[in-house]
Design an enzyme around this catalytic site. Structure first.
Site, PDB file in Angstrom:
ATOM      1  CG  ASN A  65     -10.626 -35.062  26.371  1.00 58.27           C
ATOM      2  OD1 ASN A  65      -9.852 -35.341  25.457  1.00 58.27           O
ATOM      3  ND2 ASN A  65     -11.942 -34.972  26.203  1.00 58.27           N
ATOM      4  CB  THR A  93     -18.631 -34.264  21.547  1.00 59.09           C
ATOM      5  OG1 THR A  93     -18.661 -34.902  22.837  1.00 59.09           O
ATOM      6  CG2 THR A  93     -18.386 -32.797  21.760  1.00 59.09           C
ATOM      7  CB  ALA A 144     -17.952 -26.640  13.522  1.00 62.75           C
ATOM      8  CG  ASN A 165     -15.556 -23.963  26.084  1.00 64.57           C
ATOM      9  OD1 ASN A 165     -15.828 -24.448  24.990  1.00 64.57           O
ATOM     10  ND2 ASN A 165     -14.883 -24.620  27.001  1.00 64.57           N
ATOM     11  NE  ARG A 173     -19.525 -23.835  27.838  1.00 57.11           N
ATOM     12  CZ  ARG A 173     -18.736 -24.908  27.789  1.00 57.11           C
ATOM     13  NH1 ARG A 173     -17.907 -25.150  28.776  1.00 57.11           N
ATOM     14  NH2 ARG A 173     -18.786 -25.746  26.757  1.00 57.11           N
ATOM     15  CE1 TYR A 232     -22.839  13.999  -3.226  1.00 55.44           C
ATOM     16  CE2 TYR A 232     -22.899  15.188  -1.149  1.00 55.44           C
ATOM     17  CZ  TYR A 232     -23.508  14.351  -2.070  1.00 55.44           C
ATOM     18  OH  TYR A 232     -24.770  13.872  -1.844  1.00 55.44           O
ATOM     19  CE  LYS A 261     -13.978   9.234  -2.445  1.00 58.73           C
ATOM     20  NZ  LYS A 261     -15.321   9.550  -2.911  1.00 58.73           N
TER      21      LYS A 261
END
Ligand code: UD1
Ligand code: MG
Length: 453
Positions: free
Chosen positions: A171, A80, A10, A229, A16, A389, A353
């Protein structure tokens, strides 16, 4: 399999992705990419799971959900193979196989990994590469085989010639390899390629050269090995993960009318016989009980919802709790900190709320209810405003049981309206209202019924 060491890569920059954030911190179905892989790795019985971090190492470490992961730092991203090399000591000390996973392959399933590990053991392989046949193999490393289908090497897309470009077997990046052989190979790989990186894929030709046994395990479902990617792959992975999540819920007895427009995070739990209509988002730490009806265009985030509720169209409900047999919406906004008990009705264009609303109470139309505690079987009339308020502080309003708030009342907090209290339509209530008392007017005063009223 107790002789397994798992390594997750990682550390890459993820160029990209074109992001200030490390690629593996981008979310898929509400969960960071790295954690999809970490969670899968944790479910395979490994001796140890190591995560190689580098680019934005601290943020990646902090994001990792599991506490039992060991981190290794790759301070320069040289490829890698170089990343795996950072766990060199652990590989040397380990007797058995090493499973290598890439943090940018988040869709891989635990069952597929187990099948690959079994295939590796059953065939006495030194290295098993997970491969797949793709219609469009662009961007992936290609598996080059000889006439007897033996893997000769892996060629990275950028290094392929015309012949190799046409190879469809790719792969995945995921592999299982004997620790001793891996250790030897890592110490002998060079960076003589287009990218000038140390490619892990080069261990194939190296092990072949040492007469090692290299085999492939082909996945049945190529979707699982999607490498993320860039943002296009991210959206594709999101779609695939979402499909998987929706199918899990459907298999568990949830009706999803249109899975293509239903967005459910991986963390969400839903009880059976709940019906979800199209264009619904259910996110975060949300638990929904059985037999609820969730109509179109709802957005539910971090909520606990009981059973038998009807959530009518187009509501936003966040960080709140809803009991059983409630009716919500359409067009309600339930903001954080609300707790609705059973049988509560919240109707059209109502904003709540930090409101605790007790059993059987109704707020049916066009109201604002903030910083409130409301008792049982109370009715809050259309257009009522809880004026919470005062310009400096937020103040609380307490409303008792069986109270009747007339339409268009303004309740100026701090304020208490006791059981069976009433306010007349259009009242501005600035003082507490005692039990069984009616107030009305601006400012509201106690109303005493005269003989001829
Ligand atoms: C890699 C494979 C490619 C395969 C594809 C599958 C190599 C050389 N290539 O290519 O054959 O088809 O995955 O998705 O392995 N990373 C590090 N340190 C680094 C470089 C990368 O930790 O120095 C990590 C990244 O964070 C990522 C993973 O390794 O999680 C793969 O790197 P990435 O750059 O995405 O490789 P791909 O080009 O996709
Ligand atoms: Mg990749």
């Amino acid at each position: 399999m107790s002789d397994l060491l798992t390594i997750i890569l990682a550390a890459g920059k993820g160029t990209r992705m074109k992001s200030k954030k490390n690629k593996v911190l981008h979310k898929i179905a509400g969960k960071k990419m790295i954690n999809h892989v970490v969670d899968t790795a944790e479910n395979i019985s490994s001796d140890e799971v190591i995560c190689v971090v580098g680019h934005q190492a601290e943020s990646v470490k902090q994001a990792v959900s599991s506490k039992s992961i060991k981190f290794k730092l790759q301070s320069k991203q040289l490829g890698t193979a170089h990343a795996v090399f950072q766990a060199g000591k652990e590989i040397k000390d380990h007797k058995g196989d090493v499973l290598i996973l890439y943090a940018d392959i988040p869709l891989i399933k635990q069952s597929t990994l187990n099948q690959m590990l079994n295939h590796h053991h059953d065939n006495f392989a030194d290295l098993t590469i997970m491969t797949s046949i793709l219609k469009n193999p662009n961007g992936y490393g290609r598996i080059v085989k000889d006439n007897s289908s033996k893997i000769i090497k892996i060629v990275e897309h950028k290094d392929t010639d015309e012949n190799e470009k046409s190879i469809k077997e790719i792969n995945s990046g995921i592999m299982c390899v004997d620790s001793k052989i891996l250790d030897d190979a890592l110490n002998n790989i060079d960076n003589n390629n287009e990218q000038q990186e140390y490619y892990l894929t080069d261990i194939v030709s190296y092990i072949n050269g040492k007469d090692g046994r290299v085999i492939s395990y082909q996945t049945e479902d190529p979707v699982e090995i999607t490498g993320v990617n860039d943002r296009i792959a991210l959206s594709k992975a999101e779609k695939k993960m979402r499909k998987r999540i929706n199918e899990r819920h459907m298999a568990n007895g949830v009706t999803i009318i249109d899975p293509a427009t239903t967005y459910i995070d991986e963390s969400v739990e839903i009880g059976l016989d709940t019906i979800i209509y199209p264009f619904t988002y259910i996110e975060g730490d949300t638990e929904i009980g059985v037999n609820n009806m969730i109509k179109p265009h709802n957005h539910i985030i971090n909520c606990k919802i009981g059973k038998n509720n009807i959530i009518i169209n187009s509501n936003l409900i966040k960080n709140s709790k809803i009991g059983d047999e409630c009716q919500i919406g359409p067009f309600a906004h339930i903001r954080p900190g609300c707790n609705l008990k059973n049988g509560v009705k919240i109707g059209d264009y109502v904003e709540l709320k930090k409101a605790d609303i007790n059993v059987g109470t109704k707020v049916p139309h066009l109201a604002y209810v903030g910083d409130a505690e409301i008792g049982k079987k109370t009715n809050i009339g259309a257009g009522t405003i809880f004026a919470n308020y005062d310009g400096v502080n937020k103040n609380k309003t307490i409303v008792g049981n069986s109270v009747f708030i007339g339409s268009n009342s303004t309740l100026v907090a701090p304020l208490t309206i006791r059981d069976n209290g009433k306010t007349g339509a259009g009242s501005v209530v600035t003082k507490d209202v005692e039990e069984n008392t009616t107030v009305l007017g601006v400012p509201a005063r106690e109303y005493v019924k005269k003989k001829d009223d």
